[in-house]
Design an enzyme around this catalytic site. Structure first.
Site, mmCIF file in Angstrom:
data_model
loop_
_atom_site.group_PDB
_atom_site.id
_atom_site.type_symbol
_atom_site.label_atom_id
_atom_site.label_comp_id
_atom_site.label_asym_id
_atom_site.label_seq_id
_atom_site.Cartn_x
_atom_site.Cartn_y
_atom_site.Cartn_z
ATOM 1 N N GLU A 52 0.815 -1.225 0.000
ATOM 2 C CA GLU A 52 0.000 0.000 0.000
ATOM 3 C C GLU A 52 0.846 1.272 0.000
ATOM 4 O O GLU A 52 0.427 2.295 -0.549
ATOM 5 C CB GLU A 52 -0.963 0.001 1.194
ATOM 6 C CG GLU A 52 -2.071 -1.019 1.106
ATOM 7 C CD GLU A 52 -1.719 -2.378 1.695
ATOM 8 O OE1 GLU A 52 -2.596 -3.257 1.770
ATOM 9 O OE2 GLU A 52 -0.534 -2.552 2.090
ATOM 10 N N PHE A 114 -11.852 -6.922 13.557
ATOM 11 C CA PHE A 114 -10.772 -7.420 12.716
ATOM 12 C C PHE A 114 -10.389 -6.358 11.686
ATOM 13 O O PHE A 114 -11.228 -5.799 10.998
ATOM 14 C CB PHE A 114 -11.206 -8.703 12.010
ATOM 15 C CG PHE A 114 -10.179 -9.250 11.059
ATOM 16 C CD1 PHE A 114 -8.965 -9.749 11.525
ATOM 17 C CD2 PHE A 114 -10.409 -9.254 9.686
ATOM 18 C CE1 PHE A 114 -8.008 -10.240 10.649
ATOM 19 C CE2 PHE A 114 -9.466 -9.750 8.805
ATOM 20 C CZ PHE A 114 -8.267 -10.246 9.289
ATOM 21 N N GLN A 115 -9.109 -6.067 11.594
ATOM 22 C CA GLN A 115 -8.539 -5.079 10.685
ATOM 23 C C GLN A 115 -9.154 -3.699 10.873
ATOM 24 O O GLN A 115 -9.326 -2.939 9.920
ATOM 25 C CB GLN A 115 -8.648 -5.531 9.221
ATOM 26 C CG GLN A 115 -7.725 -6.717 8.913
ATOM 27 C CD GLN A 115 -7.537 -6.980 7.442
ATOM 28 O OE1 GLN A 115 -8.435 -6.725 6.634
ATOM 29 N NE2 GLN A 115 -6.384 -7.514 7.066
ATOM 30 N N LYS A 164 -17.636 -0.404 5.450
ATOM 31 C CA LYS A 164 -18.106 -1.403 4.488
ATOM 32 C C LYS A 164 -19.627 -1.356 4.324
ATOM 33 O O LYS A 164 -20.141 -1.536 3.212
ATOM 34 C CB LYS A 164 -17.660 -2.795 4.932
ATOM 35 C CG LYS A 164 -17.828 -3.865 3.849
ATOM 36 C CD LYS A 164 -17.126 -5.160 4.225
ATOM 37 C CE LYS A 164 -17.217 -6.178 3.095
ATOM 38 N NZ LYS A 164 -16.507 -7.431 3.408
ATOM 39 N N MET A 482 24.567 8.188 2.352
ATOM 40 C CA MET A 482 24.503 9.463 3.054
ATOM 41 C C MET A 482 24.738 9.276 4.552
ATOM 42 O O MET A 482 25.382 10.116 5.203
ATOM 43 C CB MET A 482 23.154 10.138 2.810
ATOM 44 C CG MET A 482 23.128 11.609 3.199
ATOM 45 S SD MET A 482 24.276 12.625 2.235
ATOM 46 C CE MET A 482 23.302 12.951 0.763
#
Length: 584
Positions: A52, A114-115, A164, A482
């Site tokens: 993502e 959940f999630q 949802k 760096m």
């Protein structure tokens, strides 16, 4: 006639009405209704990334190379939290993107489902604005509003969190033209009295400079045209931040190069010694100013910026002008011409002579000797062999990024994609995918370091799946370059965790994904190897083995003013001070 449709269908319809052609995303349970609607249409193309974070960086690359809003679609919980780095990157660099995130059903919010994650709470500090949509009737209007907020004023990222059950439920679709946008109309016209004061200061200035930033590019093509007109008519020198490269052409006779921590000697010295600094769409960030109290101490300063919060935030200015760069420059040119288009010719002539003395230092000089490729040489040859092509350059973050900014020239805006404010390792690879999607026939190169590139190497699978011929040009010094440089110069050469002893074979890695791999270690083979990369019609991973302990100069050391720089030994006859460099 009012249209009734499900929330999921509203999302897709709103994207179509906004002219969206590409969405970068990754599916999950909380966004499956939206993915089902995407499956049932052909107008919007969905690009399946492998992470993502990469979806958001790809949306950034798409946005930066087109001027349009980039769109990413992620699921709830870990999908949304993986997007946070990209959102923060876009906020720091003022990139207009929209992230649509799924959320658990409204009746489950707050129950540790959940999630589930508090996506709105988590992303509030890293977006211009965000929304949690609890009513389907409001969904389409909020999406249209989100596009308006992302693009208006100082551009930036926004997020719409969609439970949802809101996606499944039906509601009334609100057309784009009826969406609520009147409440957010940032000021675009600058104060004419302050603009007049600036025009008068321009006529008197003996040592003026145009200090330009990403705001010129964000304002659009008209702003770039007006900046070039202003520079041509006044004869003032022009420098730029990392984000503003391409707003003024690198081949222009008034171009001083990039300024800042790894900017050019002449640019930093001119900023320090000027008597009139005209800041056009930059924000006086710490990479530019060095030690704030010693920043350009004897100059009058004007600051043109659409974001009021950027004015006097870091550096106090004498002429604050809040407005859109294009509008302000248009008014400034009108006023200046009405005043007779006069400049201080004698003062300006002396100023350019002084600048030419600084230019003569040749701060980017290096010597390619021996059998090991110097990274500067690799970038210089990449520039020479690609500069005449229809080319877009992305970078990861580190030494390679600075060398690319120093040795590659940009004649037009929107051709340079890099992570400036946040400095996000892993940005360049997915960004190059977004750029290639927007410009399928162009040459897109991601200049990378091996450590940065490994952070999102999985996106090679995305490039293969969608036949995107992106070129990954890796300067492989087997170091966190760096970090190692700072440890050498500032931490007594104690190289704590700044290189890996377990790097992959990048050629085999490329081949494992189905891409072409090329390795080059000899300077004599470099041009042929680069041409092999350019002539291949698919994705390429180019493993360029370079000098392991080369440092990136010029460099303003931490805590020093911007006129105190370390220069590479090749730029001076007396290499004293820090190892391999001289303080000037």
């Amino acid at each position: 006639m009012k249209k009734s449709m499900t929330g999921a269908k509203m999302v897709v319809q709103a994207l179509k009405d906004q002219g969206v052609e590409v969405v970068f995303g990754y599916p999950g349970g909380a966004v499956l209704p939206i993915y089902d609607e995407i499956f049932q249409q052909n107008e919007i193309r969905h690009i399946l990334v492998r992470h993502e974070q990469a979806a958001v960086h790809a949306a950034e690359g798409y946005a930066r190379s087109t001027g349009k809003v980039g769109v990413a679609l992620v699921t709830s919980g870990p999908g949304a939290t993986n997007a946070v780095t990209g959102l923060t990157d876009a906020l720091m660099d003022s990139i207009p993107i929209i992230v649509l995130s799924g959320q658990v059903p409204t009746f489950m919010i707050g129950n540790d489902a959940f999630q589930e994650a508090d996506t709105v709470g988590i992303t509030r500090p890293c977006t211009k604005h965000n929304w949690l949509v609890k009513e389907t009737d409001r969904l389409s209007g909020i999406i249209h509003e989100a596009f308006h907020v992302a693009l208006s004023g100082r551009p930036g990222p926004v997020l719409v969190d969609i439970p949802k059950d809101v996606q499944f439920a039906s509601g009334t679709y609100m057309p784009k033209e009826k969406a609520r946008t009147a409440h957010y109309q940032p000021r675009v016209k600058g104060d004419i009295e302050m603009i007049t004061d600036l025009a008068k200061a321009m006529a008197k200035a003996e040592r003026p400079i145009l200090y330009t930033g990403g705001g010129v590019i964000n304002s659009g093509p008209r702003a770039t045209e007006l900046l070039r007109e202003l520079a041509a008519l006044t004869g003032f020198p022009v420098t730029s931040t990392l984000m503003g490269l391409g707003a003024y052409p690198a081949s222009g006779k008034q171009w001083l190069g990039m300024l800042g921590m790894h900017g050019l000697y002449e640019a930093n010295m001119a900023m320090h010694g000027c008597d009139l600094m005209i800041n056009v769409g930059a924000r006086f960030d710490d990479r530019i100013t060095g030690r704030v109290q010693d920043f350009s101490p004897h100059s009058q300063k004007a600051h043109i910026d659409i974001d009021p919060s950027s004015i006097n935030k870091v550096i106090h200015v004498d002429m604050p002008i809040i407005g859109d760069v294009a509008h302000v420059l248009e008014d400034l040119l009108t006023v200046w011409k009405a005043q007779g288009s006069k400049t201080n010719a004698e003062g300006l002539s002396k100023w350019w002579k002084k600048i030419d003395e600084w230019r003569a230092v040749d701060c980017l000089k290096f010597e390619q000797t021996g059998k090991i490729i110097k990274p500067q040489h690799a970038i210089a040859r990449l520039e020479a062999l690609t500069k005449d092509r229809d080319r877009y350059i992305c970078t990861e973050v580190g030494q390679h990024q600075m060398w690319a900014a120093q040795y590659m020239g940009f004649e037009a805006p929107n051709r340079w994609m890099t992570s400036g404010g946040l400095g996000t390792m892993g940005y360049g690879h997915p960004a190059s995918i977004g750029v290639q999607m927007a410009h399928p026939d162009a040459l897109v190169i991601n200049v990378a370091g091996e450590a940065s590139w490994l952070m999102n190497m999985q996106e090679l699978g995305t490039a293969i799946q969608y036949h995107l011929p992106v070129k990954q040009f890796i300067l492989n010094n087997e170091r966190l370059g760096m970090v190692r440089q700072w440890q050498e110069l500032l931490h007594g050469e104690r190289y704590s965790q700044s290189w890996s002893e377990a790097l992959p074979d990048f050629v085999k890695l490329a081949e494992a994904f189905g891409a072409k791999g090329i390795q080059c270690a000899d300077p004599a083979d470099l041009d042929d190897a680069i041409m092999e990369m350019l002539n291949h019609d698919g994705p390429v991973v180019f493993d360029c083995l370079v000098e392991k302990h080369e440092n990136c100069f010029p460099m303003i050391p931490s805590g020093e003013p911007h006129n105190k720089m370390l220069l590479g030994a090749a730029s001076t006859k007396d290499a004293i001070g820090a190892k391999g460099a001289v303080m000037v």
